[in-house]
Structure formats: structure tokens, C-alpha cells
Design a protein around this motif. Structure first.
Motif, PDB file in Angstrom:
ATOM      1  N   ALA A  24      61.233  65.955  35.594  1.00  0.00           N
ATOM      2  CA  ALA A  24      62.564  65.841  34.996  1.00  0.00           C
ATOM      3  C   ALA A  24      63.642  66.092  36.049  1.00  0.00           C
ATOM      4  O   ALA A  24      64.667  65.416  36.083  1.00  0.00           O
ATOM      5  CB  ALA A  24      62.711  66.840  33.844  1.00  0.00           C
ATOM      6  N   LYS A  27      64.564  63.071  38.404  1.00  0.00           N
ATOM      7  CA  LYS A  27      65.273  61.895  37.923  1.00  0.00           C
ATOM      8  C   LYS A  27      66.641  61.789  38.585  1.00  0.00           C
ATOM      9  O   LYS A  27      67.371  62.771  38.683  1.00  0.00           O
ATOM     10  CB  LYS A  27      65.429  61.949  36.393  1.00  0.00           C
ATOM     11  N   GLN A  28      66.971  60.591  39.027  1.00  0.00           N
ATOM     12  CA  GLN A  28      68.246  60.358  39.698  1.00  0.00           C
ATOM     13  C   GLN A  28      69.344  60.105  38.675  1.00  0.00           C
ATOM     14  O   GLN A  28      69.226  59.212  37.838  1.00  0.00           O
ATOM     15  CB  GLN A  28      68.131  59.155  40.633  1.00  0.00           C
ATOM     16  N   LYS A  29      70.407  60.893  38.724  1.00  0.00           N
ATOM     17  CA  LYS A  29      71.545  60.670  37.844  1.00  0.00           C
ATOM     18  C   LYS A  29      72.275  59.399  38.275  1.00  0.00           C
ATOM     19  O   LYS A  29      72.630  59.243  39.445  1.00  0.00           O
ATOM     20  CB  LYS A  29      72.497  61.862  37.877  1.00  0.00           C
ATOM     21  N   GLU A  54      62.825  56.469  36.818  1.00  0.00           N
ATOM     22  CA  GLU A  54      63.419  57.246  37.907  1.00  0.00           C
ATOM     23  C   GLU A  54      64.843  57.693  37.605  1.00  0.00           C
ATOM     24  O   GLU A  54      65.376  58.567  38.285  1.00  0.00           O
ATOM     25  CB  GLU A  54      63.448  56.408  39.195  1.00  0.00           C
ATOM     26  N   GLU A  56      68.138  59.068  35.282  1.00  0.00           N
ATOM     27  CA  GLU A  56      68.807  59.737  34.164  1.00  0.00           C
ATOM     28  C   GLU A  56      70.175  59.070  34.034  1.00  0.00           C
ATOM     29  O   GLU A  56      71.035  59.248  34.887  1.00  0.00           O
ATOM     30  CB  GLU A  56      68.968  61.228  34.433  1.00  0.00           C
ATOM     31  N   LEU A  58      73.669  58.656  33.028  1.00  0.00           N
ATOM     32  CA  LEU A  58      74.781  59.472  32.534  1.00  0.00           C
ATOM     33  C   LEU A  58      75.747  58.669  31.685  1.00  0.00           C
ATOM     34  O   LEU A  58      76.401  59.226  30.789  1.00  0.00           O
ATOM     35  CB  LEU A  58      75.544  60.080  33.719  1.00  0.00           C
ATOM     36  N   ARG A  83      68.558  53.953  22.741  1.00  0.00           N
ATOM     37  CA  ARG A  83      69.213  54.754  23.765  1.00  0.00           C
ATOM     38  C   ARG A  83      70.660  55.100  23.388  1.00  0.00           C
ATOM     39  O   ARG A  83      71.558  55.096  24.213  1.00  0.00           O
ATOM     40  CB  ARG A  83      69.188  54.023  25.114  1.00  0.00           C
ATOM     41  N   ASP A  85      71.801  57.830  23.070  1.00  0.00           N
ATOM     42  CA  ASP A  85      72.201  59.055  23.769  1.00  0.00           C
ATOM     43  C   ASP A  85      73.091  58.775  24.968  1.00  0.00           C
ATOM     44  O   ASP A  85      73.741  59.694  25.487  1.00  0.00           O
ATOM     45  CB  ASP A  85      70.944  59.794  24.246  1.00  0.00           C
ATOM     46  N   ILE A  86      73.151  57.531  25.430  1.00  0.00           N
ATOM     47  CA  ILE A  86      73.912  57.204  26.628  1.00  0.00           C
ATOM     48  C   ILE A  86      75.364  56.893  26.257  1.00  0.00           C
ATOM     49  O   ILE A  86      75.616  55.986  25.465  1.00  0.00           O
ATOM     50  CB  ILE A  86      73.291  55.998  27.355  1.00  0.00           C
TER      51      ILE A  86
END
Length: 323
Positions: A24, A27-29, A54, A56, A58, A83, A85-86
């Protein structure tokens, strides 16, 4: 249960918890700034961002033209793939080509795919403010993809000239350095630059860590018929969305310009780049000044076959859905 089994079980649980935490943390923001709904490559770029473990994500920010209509496409894609949540943040409306058109960008056929969609709505915060806040919240941690004209980026620099320097890296589908459209050996005024030249100048001179995926590499990546036919056969929410948008786009063979920029963060080993001092001049041309200290990396080559194999594998093997 013996003490040895209990200890072994505890170690195993601790291992999996630690492994999960490490994965976790790795993961690349990322933030994707896109003019979704114009050319079809933006939809494929958004899809690759969503299906890449890979990343996350934002937020998704919309730029250029009828940005509220573009946001509806993004919202429906996020809804169909589970998704929600994005966050989606919207930039200001602009003309099709700033300084030439007097009205906001035209209604595009792809907008019909999400016409009236309101199950997910953009956040109230503007796209530039959202990006600034995320960069300040996670200094040195956020990768920003710009895969459209850059009025949002220009607005960021005008508001906070230091903000982009906080990005970990910026990958931009931007420019034409040694090659033009259609693999012409004469450079062109590339669309993402020409559409807002003043904002493009601000990006190039912002002092941020930037790698450009210009026409020099992006023009080689096309979605040929063999691969196009595989997408509707997959019948997943994501591939159905891509198929629907492709149909409304109304052309035949897409050049996946924007996907190439996203791929730079995923698979740098597939690219050759060189340091260069990049400037934007009037007319929307990007030029390299060999006498100046480099301020960016410029994409020079791409392993096209392997790149296409990897992205098609991801498009076809993903299982994003609302369930």
C-alpha cells in the motif's frame, strides 16, 4: 494448539500484514489532468490510470473546452468501474483554441455517452485549487499527468508560482520537438500547446521536474484493428465504456498519444529520453535551446510493440466493476 504452531501462525499473520502495508505504501500518488471527450486517447489514458495497481489516484481534473461536459464522462467512467472514491475537479471553460475562438469549446459526440449523468458529481473545489492543495498535502510525492491543453496548469502557476515544484514529477503529452503529426520530420505546433500557448509557456518555465511525451514518440502508438476488435469482445464495464466512446468518436484508428504519457511512469524502461532546455514560442511551437541548461526530459524513443502488449493486457484482464 502447540506453542510452535501458535508462534508460526502469528509470524505468518505479521508477514502478510507487513507485506500489505508495504504494498500500500508503494502505490504512487497520481493526478490526471485531461481534456476527456475530444480525441479518444484521453479515455484510454484514464482507463490505464484506473486499472494500474501501481497508482493511488488522488483525483481526475478536467481542462479545456466544455469542462462540465467532460466531467460527466469522467464521472460515468468512475461509476461504471466502481471508483466513486476518486474526486473529480473541474477547470474553467475555455474556447477550443484560446485567442482564436470567442465561444467555449464545441459540443463533442462523446458527451452523449454521459449526457445527464448525475450519480457522481464533481467536487466544489476548482481543478487548479485541488491540484495545489494535493501538492501541498503531499510535497514531493505526487505525479501529475497532463494529457490535454494546460489552462489548469497555467492557472496554478498564476496563483502559486511555486506549487508545481512540489510535484514528484510531471509527465506531459506536450510538444513536437523533432517530428510532427503523421511522423512528418518537420515539427508541428502540437495541439496541447497551441490550444493555450500562454499557459504552455508557464508550464515549460515553471521549474518543475517534467518529462515530455511529444509527437516524437506518441505518433508511433496506434490502436490497430486487431486490438480494437478485442475490446468489445471483453464485455467488461471498462471495455464497454471505451467501446461506446470510440464509436461516438467516429474515426477509425486512434493514436494513443495520452496513454504514452501515463506509460512513462509505469514502464520507464520502454522509453529513451534526453535532457533538454524546452521553451514554448508564439504559435504553439516547442523548441530546444542547446545553449541553455536542461529544464526537462524529452521522449526520444519508445518500444512500441511491448508497450501495446502491456496496455492491451491490462485493458483485457482487468475486472473493474460496481460489484
Amino acid at each position: 494448539m502447540s506453542n510452535s504452531k501458535l508462534i508460526f501462525g502469528s509470524i505468518l499473520v505479521l508477514f502478510f500484514l507487513t507485506f500489505s502495508s508495504v504494498m500500500a505504501a508503494e502505490k504512487q500518488k497520481v493526478i490526471l489532468d485531461t481534456d476527456l471527450g475530444g480525441d479518444i486517447d484521453d479515455a484510454f489514458a484514464l482507463a490505464l490510470v484506473l486499472i494500474s495497481p501501481e497508482f493511488e489516484v488522488l483525483g481526475i481534473t478536467l481542462d479545456h473546452g466544455l469542462t462540465r461536459k467532460k466531467a460527466q464522462i469522467a464521472a460515468r467512467m468512475l461509476y461504471e468501474t466502481g471508483r466513486e472514491d476518486i474526486p473529480i475537479a473541474v477547470g474553467r471553460q475555455t474556447p477550443n483554441v484560446v485567442g482564436q475562438d470567442t465561444e467555449p469549446g464545441n459540443y463533442e459526440s462523446q458527451y452523449r455517452w454521459a449526457e445527464g449523468f448525475e450519480k457522481i458529481r464533481p467536487i466544489e473545489q476548482s481543478a487548479p485549487d485541488f491540484i495545489i492543495d494535493q501538492l501541498k498535502k503531499y510535497p514531493g510525492e505526487v505525479v501529475l499527468f497532463t494529457v490535454g491543453p494546460v489552462p489548469n496548469i497555467g492557472d496554478i502557476v498564476r496563483k502559486d508560482p511555486e506549487a508545481l515544484k512540489s510535484a514528484k514529477h510531471i509527465y506531459s503529452m506536450f510538444g513536437s520537438f523533432y517530428m510532427g503529426y503523421g511522423r512528418d520530420p518537420v515539427p508541428d505546433a502540437e495541439w496541447n500547446v497551441r490550444a493555450d500557448v500562454e499557459s504552455a509557456k508557464l508550464l515549460a518555465s515553471a521549474g518543475a521536474p517534467i518529462t515530455y511525451a511529444g509527437l516524437d514518440i506518441t505518433t508511433f502508438v496506434t490502436l490497430e484493428e486487431e486490438n480494437r476488435q478485442k475490446l468489445p469482445m471483453r464485455h467488461s464495464p471498462l471495455t464497454d465504456a471505451l467501446t461506446g466512446l470510440y464509436t461516438l468518436w467516429g474515426h477509425q484508428t486512434p493514436v494513443l498519444y495520452d496513454v504514452v504519457a501515463v506509460g512513462m511512469a509505469l514502464w520507464p524502461e520502454l522509453y529513451g529520453t534526453r535532457p533538454a532546455h524546452v521553451e514554448v514560442i508564439d504559435g504553439g511551437y516547442t523548441v530546444i535551446d542547446e545553449s541553455e541548461t536542461p529544464n526537462a526530459q524529452v521522449g526520444m524513443s519508445i518500444n512500441t510493440n511491448e508497450f501495446m502488449r502491456r496496455i492491451m493486457t491490462r485493458y483485457l484482464e482487468q475486472n473493474l466493476s460496481r460489484e
